[in-house]
Design an enzyme around this catalytic site. Structure first.
Site, short mmCIF file in Angstrom:
data_model
loop_
_atom_site.label_atom_id
_atom_site.label_comp_id
_atom_site.label_asym_id
_atom_site.label_seq_id
_atom_site.Cartn_x
_atom_site.Cartn_y
_atom_site.Cartn_z
N GLN A 395 -3.20 -12.31 -4.68
CA GLN A 395 -2.90 -13.73 -4.80
C GLN A 395 -4.03 -14.58 -4.24
O GLN A 395 -4.44 -14.39 -3.09
CB GLN A 395 -1.60 -14.07 -4.07
CG GLN A 395 -0.37 -13.35 -4.61
CD GLN A 395 -0.11 -12.02 -3.94
OE1 GLN A 395 -1.02 -11.39 -3.38
NE2 GLN A 395 1.13 -11.56 -4.00
N GLN A 417 -5.28 -13.98 -10.04
CA GLN A 417 -3.83 -13.89 -9.83
C GLN A 417 -3.34 -15.15 -9.13
O GLN A 417 -3.93 -15.59 -8.14
CB GLN A 417 -3.51 -12.65 -8.99
CG GLN A 417 -2.02 -12.49 -8.74
CD GLN A 417 -1.68 -11.16 -8.08
OE1 GLN A 417 -2.52 -10.28 -7.97
NE2 GLN A 417 -0.44 -11.02 -7.64
N ASP A 418 -2.23 -15.75 -9.66
CA ASP A 418 -1.61 -16.91 -9.01
C ASP A 418 -2.55 -18.12 -8.93
O ASP A 418 -2.72 -18.72 -7.86
CB ASP A 418 -1.14 -16.54 -7.58
CG ASP A 418 0.07 -15.63 -7.60
OD1 ASP A 418 0.51 -15.21 -8.68
OD2 ASP A 418 0.59 -15.34 -6.51
N ASP A 439 0.36 -13.80 -13.53
CA ASP A 439 1.21 -14.89 -13.05
C ASP A 439 0.39 -16.15 -12.76
O ASP A 439 0.58 -16.80 -11.73
CB ASP A 439 1.94 -14.48 -11.76
CG ASP A 439 2.72 -13.18 -11.92
OD1 ASP A 439 3.06 -12.82 -13.06
OD2 ASP A 439 2.97 -12.52 -10.89
N ARG A 499 7.17 -13.55 -16.70
CA ARG A 499 8.10 -12.56 -16.15
C ARG A 499 8.88 -13.22 -15.03
O ARG A 499 8.39 -14.14 -14.36
CB ARG A 499 7.35 -11.31 -15.69
CG ARG A 499 6.21 -11.59 -14.72
CD ARG A 499 5.45 -10.31 -14.43
NE ARG A 499 4.61 -10.49 -13.24
CZ ARG A 499 4.45 -9.56 -12.29
NH1 ARG A 499 5.06 -8.39 -12.39
NH2 ARG A 499 3.68 -9.79 -11.25
#
Ligand SMILES: *[C@@H]1O[C@H](CO)[C@@H](O)[C@H](O)[C@H]1NC(C)=O
Ligand SMILES: *[C@@H]1O[C@H](CO)[C@@H](O)[C@H](O)[C@H]1NC(C)=O
Ligand SMILES: *[C@@H]1O[C@H](CO)[C@@H](O)[C@H](O)[C@H]1NC(C)=O
Length: 598
Positions: A395, A417-418, A439, A499
């Site tokens: 993250q 990520q993130d 994500d 998701r």
């Protein structure tokens, strides 16, 4: 004028709308969450009998005290003590349902203040940097909850003055004013946000040894329960008050796997007529620049952080920070009291604010953000926020947003990520570009992302799968979710649309281009969670196109819907989902209020 207020009669409606416009323009620049002036919330309900009214109030009281234990300040005497205390505070039976909500809100605010105290007290027990940082996150997050609950309380003015005002405008008794409906929406937004902060607080302790985690969980559990109860009360009150929204869809449409009907959707309401929009737009002034940031010394500041720090506190008007082109290596936090800040750059990819914090590097997800904003009414345009921690750093947030009524126009958000943490409250993105791997749009805000490119980058490792969203709605009564409208999902690598990070995850993708990399299943289970949430989440697709848009091979989860009905899709427009017509015009950002193809 939308049919919503037609029963109030022509002349008084027009007057009310003018009043609303003025108030909104003031409110949009207000020092707090941008709360509209107080209004009589949840008025206009009718009961058949006195007994029915009292039964409703009694049920509401029980709901306020549901699962309240004797822990925590508000839990004195457990559930029974809670009921009797609120019963006294509301002024006894027969005073109506709103005093019950107000009394419960006051109690909850008291509990939030106690929780800040309790967690602050734990700071001295933290014995490594990770815990210290998590405690700091918690104190900040609980501070958001205190503010949001305070805004909610402010929005519920004392009944007498409101009744007089409504009477003066001729709206008492008959239809409820647009202001009332807006205040109810605001309440919903702020309560939804006030619930999420505690979860993020607890998440910040993941990866620590768990010793403080359990104490923090205990310190916030009561608060979480009380806010959840308030959301349930909000829903119950909505169920008895006239909705006034236009043509609510009643037809049931079949998805690949079941029906989606309006009854499954909470009643986000409040339509504002387009004349109001036009008036608000014509009143817009050209943006003036307050300060300039330039690396070469040609501005007042050389860093964005400095300019933000020196910006006025609690500004009621927009304060414009112009950032000249260049790469600014800094982590910037626009704190709660820095309201109505505007960052204007010289172009996406020209003015770049960049950092490299990540969870792998020892930061919490929350604190990893290169640019984090919680001051209400924030705007950014023509700028890029970047996190360069890289694909293997886990993250690593480029932009985190906790700013109510915030708008982003031609903004780049780059990471892996993130990347974009749409953590809480109302947000609007237009003509932006967000790039990442896993994500890369996540959080539990209530956001419309419009005409924006969502680009998947090459996976960090061969096994990694890209997911555009991980929306984190936890409670079915939260009004949060992501609406991806008229966007381009630029999927050059295998990509899923989302998701379910949490059980009530909600994402709708509509009228968007889905690139060839979008997998035919479309959506992905949360790794290791089995079937969890697949029945309670709400994922929808409406009239997407492009090589990845075919829905024949999509997942068959009960919570997944191919939306066929424009009336259902229209719940997720700027007009309905974020009540954008009430606040976006004052930002000057272009937006599409409704579906493109009706
Ligand atoms: C009641 O509260 C406890 C702790 O605060 C929580 O763990 C539990 O899930 C709650 N129960 C329900 C039904 O919400
Ligand atoms: C939905 O599907 C069911 C059976 O699959 C069918 O009986 C019903 O008529 C359909 N409803 C609509 C609105 O298409
Ligand atoms: C904003 O408030 C802080 C204290 O919270 C103070 O130190 C600072 O000087 C204030 N800034 C301005 C511009 O007033």
């Amino acid at each position: 004028m939308a049919s919503s207020t037609s029963e109030s009669g022509g002349v008084s409606v027009t007057t009310a709308c003018l009043v609303v416009v003025v108030l909104l323009l003031v409110a949009a620049c207000g020092g707090n969450g941008g709360s509209a002036a107080a209004a009589a919330v949840f008025s206009g309900y009718k009961f058949e009998s006195h007994g029915e009214a009292e039964a409703f109030e009694a049920a509401l009281l029980q709901q306020a005290c549901f699962n309240v234990t004797s822990l925590g300040a508000a839990g004195r005497g457990g559930s029974r003590g809670c009921v009797s205390r609120l019963d006294t505070a509301r002024g006894g039976a027969g005073s109506g349902p709103v005093p019950v909500l107000r009394a419960a809100l006051r109690d909850t605010l008291g509990e939030a203040v106690s929780a800040v105290g309790a967690v602050t007290g734990l700071a001295s027990l933290s014995n490594h940097a990770g815990e210290e940082m998590a405690v700091r996150d918690c104190i900040e997050l609980l501070g958001y909850s205190v503010d949001e609950l305070g805004w909610a309380l402010d929005a519920m003015a004392e009944p007498d003055s409101i009744a007089e005002e409504e009477y003066a405008r001729g709206t008492l008794g008959s239809g409820r004013s647009a202001r009332s409906r807006r205040a109810e929406d605001d309440l919903h937004v702020w309560l939804s946000a006030a619930l999420g902060n505690q979860y993020t607080c607890v998440e910040s302790f993941h990866g620590t040894d768990g010793r403080l985690l359990r104490r923090v969980e205990a310190a916030v559990a009561q608060l979480t329960q009380l806010v959840s109860n308030l959301l349930a009360m909000h829903k119950r009150l909505r169920s008895i008050t006239p909705l006034h929204h236009h043509a609510s869809p009643t037809t049931h449409k079949n998805g690949t796997d079941g029906a989606v009907s309006s009854s499954e959707l909470p009643p986000w309401i409040t339509d504002v007529d387009d004349a109001e929009l036009a008036r608000a737009r014509s009143g817009r002034k050209a943006m003036r620049v307050d300060v300039v940031v330039a690396q070469d010394g040609s501005g007042r500041y050389r860093s964005v952080s400095e300019a933000v720090a020196q910006a006025p506190n609690h500004s009621k008007r927009r304060y414009v920070i112009y950032v000249k082109r260049g790469v600014y290596q800094e982590n910037v936090e626009v704190k709660k009291k820095k309201t109505n800040i505007v960052i204007v750059g010289e172009g996406m990819g020209e003015t770049i604010i960049t950092g490299s914090r990540s969870v792998a590097g020892g930061w919490t997800t929350f604190r990893s953000a290169t640019f984090a904003v919680s001051g209400a009414g924030f705007m950014a345009r023509d700028v890029t926020f970047r996190n360069t921690a890289g694909p293997a750093a886990h993250q690593a947030v480029a932009l985190r947003v906790d700013s109510d009524r915030s708008a982003f126009f031609r903004v780049g958000v780059e990471g892996h990520q993130d990347t974009l943490y749409a953590h809480s409250l109302r947000q609007f993105y237009r003509d932006c570009r967000v790039a990442g791997t896993v994500d890369f749009v996540f959080g539990n805000g209530i956001a419309v992302i419009q005409r924006t490119t969502l680009a998947t980058l090459p996976p960090a490792s061969p096994g990694q799968v890209a997911s555009v969203t991980a929306q984190g709605r936890r409670d079915p009564n939260q009004n949060t979710g992501f609406s991806i409208h008229s966007c381009i999902v630029e999927a050059k690598h295998p990509t899923y649309l989302g998701r379910p990070w949490k059980p009530f995850s909600r994402v709708v993708v509509m009228e968007s281009y889905l690139g060839a990399g979008v997998q035919s299943r479309g959506w992905l289970e949360w790794a290791g969670a089995g079937d969890a949430g697949l029945g309670t989440l709400f994922y929808g697709e409406y009239r997407n196109y492009g090589p990845g848009a075919g829905v024949a091979g999509r997942v068959r989860w009960p919570g997944y819907h191919v939306i066929m009905d424009a009336a259902v899709a229209s719940h997720f427009t700027v007009r309905r989902f974020i009540n954008g017509l009430a606040w976006l015009p004052s930002t000057g950002v272009t937006f599409t209020a409704d579906l493109v193809r009706k």
